[in-house]
Design an enzyme around this catalytic site. Structure first.
Site, short mmCIF file in Angstrom:
data_model
loop_
_atom_site.label_atom_id
_atom_site.label_comp_id
_atom_site.label_asym_id
_atom_site.label_seq_id
_atom_site.Cartn_x
_atom_site.Cartn_y
_atom_site.Cartn_z
N LYS A 293 102.59 -20.52 47.21
CA LYS A 293 102.30 -20.34 45.79
C LYS A 293 101.09 -19.43 45.62
CE LYS A 293 103.30 -25.23 45.36
NZ LYS A 293 102.63 -26.53 45.19
N GLY A 294 100.32 -19.25 46.67
CA GLY A 294 99.03 -18.58 46.56
C GLY A 294 99.09 -17.18 45.97
N GLU B 255 100.44 -10.91 49.67
CA GLU B 255 99.76 -12.16 50.01
C GLU B 255 98.42 -12.27 49.28
OE1 GLU B 255 99.95 -14.97 51.00
OE2 GLU B 255 100.81 -15.28 52.97
N ASP B 256 97.97 -13.50 49.09
CA ASP B 256 96.63 -13.71 48.54
C ASP B 256 95.60 -13.60 49.66
OD1 ASP B 256 97.75 -15.98 49.66
OD2 ASP B 256 96.72 -17.38 48.34
N ASP C 266 94.22 -15.46 56.75
CA ASP C 266 93.13 -16.25 57.32
C ASP C 266 93.30 -16.23 58.84
OD1 ASP C 266 91.46 -18.48 58.10
OD2 ASP C 266 91.47 -19.17 56.04
N LYS D 124 90.22 -12.59 56.22
CA LYS D 124 89.03 -13.10 56.93
C LYS D 124 89.09 -12.59 58.37
CE LYS D 124 88.89 -17.59 54.54
NZ LYS D 124 89.03 -19.06 54.75
N PHE E 258 85.95 -21.21 53.38
CA PHE E 258 87.12 -21.62 52.60
C PHE E 258 86.92 -21.20 51.15
CE2 PHE E 258 90.21 -24.44 50.62
CZ PHE E 258 91.28 -24.25 51.47
N VAL E 259 87.88 -20.45 50.63
CA VAL E 259 87.75 -19.94 49.26
C VAL E 259 88.85 -20.49 48.36
CG1 VAL E 259 86.52 -17.81 49.82
CG2 VAL E 259 89.01 -17.84 49.94
N ASP F 232 94.18 -22.41 46.59
CA ASP F 232 93.93 -23.80 46.24
C ASP F 232 93.15 -24.55 47.31
OD1 ASP F 232 96.19 -23.77 48.14
OD2 ASP F 232 96.26 -25.94 47.75
N ARG G 285 93.64 -23.18 41.56
CA ARG G 285 94.43 -21.94 41.63
C ARG G 285 94.23 -21.09 40.37
NH1 ARG G 285 98.21 -22.26 45.95
NH2 ARG G 285 99.10 -24.31 46.31
O1 LIG Z 1 96.57 -16.65 57.70
P1 LIG Z 1 96.85 -18.11 57.55
O2 LIG Z 1 95.83 -18.95 58.29
O3 LIG Z 1 98.23 -18.47 57.96
O4 LIG Z 1 96.65 -18.51 56.02
C1 LIG Z 1 97.17 -17.77 54.94
C2 LIG Z 1 98.23 -18.52 54.18
O5 LIG Z 1 97.75 -19.80 53.77
C3 LIG Z 1 97.90 -19.95 52.36
O6 LIG Z 1 99.10 -20.56 52.03
P2 LIG Z 1 99.36 -22.15 52.09
O7 LIG Z 1 100.10 -22.45 53.35
O8 LIG Z 1 98.09 -22.89 51.83
O9 LIG Z 1 100.35 -22.37 50.87
P3 LIG Z 1 100.07 -22.06 49.32
O10 LIG Z 1 100.15 -20.56 49.17
O11 LIG Z 1 101.16 -22.76 48.60
O12 LIG Z 1 98.70 -22.59 48.99
C4 LIG Z 1 97.85 -18.53 51.84
O13 LIG Z 1 98.47 -18.42 50.59
C5 LIG Z 1 98.57 -17.76 52.91
O14 LIG Z 1 99.96 -17.73 52.72
O1 HPA Z 2 90.23 -19.97 52.44
C1 HPA Z 2 91.34 -20.40 52.00
N1 HPA Z 2 91.42 -21.04 50.79
C2 HPA Z 2 92.56 -21.53 50.28
N2 HPA Z 2 93.72 -21.44 50.91
C3 HPA Z 2 93.73 -20.84 52.11
N3 HPA Z 2 94.76 -20.62 52.95
C4 HPA Z 2 94.26 -19.97 54.00
N4 HPA Z 2 92.94 -19.77 53.88
C5 HPA Z 2 92.57 -20.30 52.69
MG LIG Z 3 97.23 -23.39 50.06
#
Ligand SMILES: O=P(O)(O)OC[C@H]1O[C@H](OP(=O)(O)OP(=O)(O)O)[C@H](O)[C@@H]1O
Ligand code: HPA
Ligand SMILES: [Mg+2]
Length: 186
Positions: A49-50, A105-106, A109, A137, A158-159, A165, A171
Site C-alpha cells: 500500500k505504501g 515504490e515509496d 530499504d 536507504k 524508520f520513517v 506506515d 500513511r
Molecule cells: O526494501 P525492503 O526492506 O523490502 O522494504 C521496502 C518495502 O517495504 C514496504 O512495504 P510493506 O511490506 O511494509 O507493505 P506496505 O507497503 O503495505 O506498508 C515498502 O512499501 C516497500 O514495498
Molecule cells: O522506514 C520504513 N518505514 C515504513 N515502512 C517501511 N518499509 C520499509 N522501510 C520502511
Molecule cells: Mg509497511
C-alpha cells in the site's frame, strides 16, 4: 488543515522531507521519466500500500499517457524489520508481456521486496522493466539493485508518512518523518 510534526504529539521525532520538497522532486523525476518514455506505451505499477501517494502524485506530474496497475506484496507486517519473506497479496490485472513497465515504490530499504519483484515481473517478459522510488536507504541495502530514478537517499532510520506506515498508521501524513523510538519500543 495542515498536519505537522507538532500535531502528531510525541509520536514523531522530526520531519525529514517536507511536502514541498516531495512535490518538487516528483516534478523533476516526472520530467526525466517523460523523456525516457516519449512515444512509448507505459504501464506504471504501484506497489501497495505504501506507494499509493507516490503513484497518485507522480502519475499526475507525468505528461506521458500511462496505464496504471497495482500489486500488493507485504514483507514487513506490523514490525520495523523486513521479514525477508515476500507474499503476493494481490497480483497484477494486466499481462505485461511486451509492455514497458515502470515499478513505482515509496521506499527501498533492505531491497528484498524490490529484488523479489524485479525477478517476478522480469520473468513475465516485459519489453522493459525499470524502477522509480521516492526514498532509498543506502546503508540498509542487503541486495544491490539497479534503480533508474531515486527521489531521496535517506539515513537508516524508520520513517513514516506519505504512504509509509508503522503498524498501518501515519500513511496519510503529507510529509516524511522519523518516528520517535518509544513508539516502536526503541
Ligand atoms: O526494501 P525492503 O526492506 O523490502 O522494504 C521496502 C518495502 O517495504 C514496504 O512495504 P510493506 O511490506 O511494509 O507493505 P506496505 O507497503 O503495505 O506498508 C515498502 O512499501 C516497500 O514495498
Ligand atoms: O522506514 C520504513 N518505514 C515504513 N515502512 C517501511 N518499509 C520499509 N522501510 C520502511
Ligand atoms: Mg509497511
Amino acid at each position: 488543515m495542515r498536519v505537522d510534526a507538532k500535531d502528531m504529539g510525541a509520536d514523531l521525532e522530526k520531519v525529514l522531507i517536507t511536502k514541498e520538497e516531495i512535490d518538487a522532486k516528483l516534478a523533476e523525476l516526472a520530467a526525466k521519466i517523460d523523456a525516457e518514455y516519449t512515444g512509448k506505451d507505459l504501464l506504471i505499477v504501484g506497489v501497495l500500500k505504501g506507494a499509493v501517494m507516490v503513484m497518485a502524485d507522480l502519475a499526475r506530474a507525468l505528461s506521458t499517457p500511462v496505464t496504471m496497475d497495482w500489486m500488493a506484496v507485504s514483507s514487513y507486517g506490523a514490525g520495523t524489520q523486513s521479514s525477508g519473506v515476500v507474499r503476493i497479496l494481490k497480483d497484477l490485472d494486466t499481462d505485461i508481456k511486451g509492455r514497458h513497465v515502470l515499478i513505482v515504490e515509496d521506499i527501498i530499504d533492505s531491497g528484498l521486496t524490490l529484488s523479489w519483484l524485479l525477478s517476478n515481473l522480469g520473468s513475465r517478459e516485459p519489453a522493459s522493466l525499470k524502477v522509480c522510488t521516492l526514498l532509498r536507504k543506502p546503508e540498509a541495502a542487503k541486495v544491490a539493485i539497479d534503480v533508474e530514478w531515486v527521489g531521496f537517499d535517506i539515513p537508516n532510520e524508520f520513517v513514516v508518512g506519505y504512504g509509509l506506515d508503522y503498524a498501518e498508521k501515519y500513511r496519510n501524513l503529507p510529509f516524511v518523518g522519523t518516528l520517535a523510538p518509544h513508539v516502536y519500543g526503541g
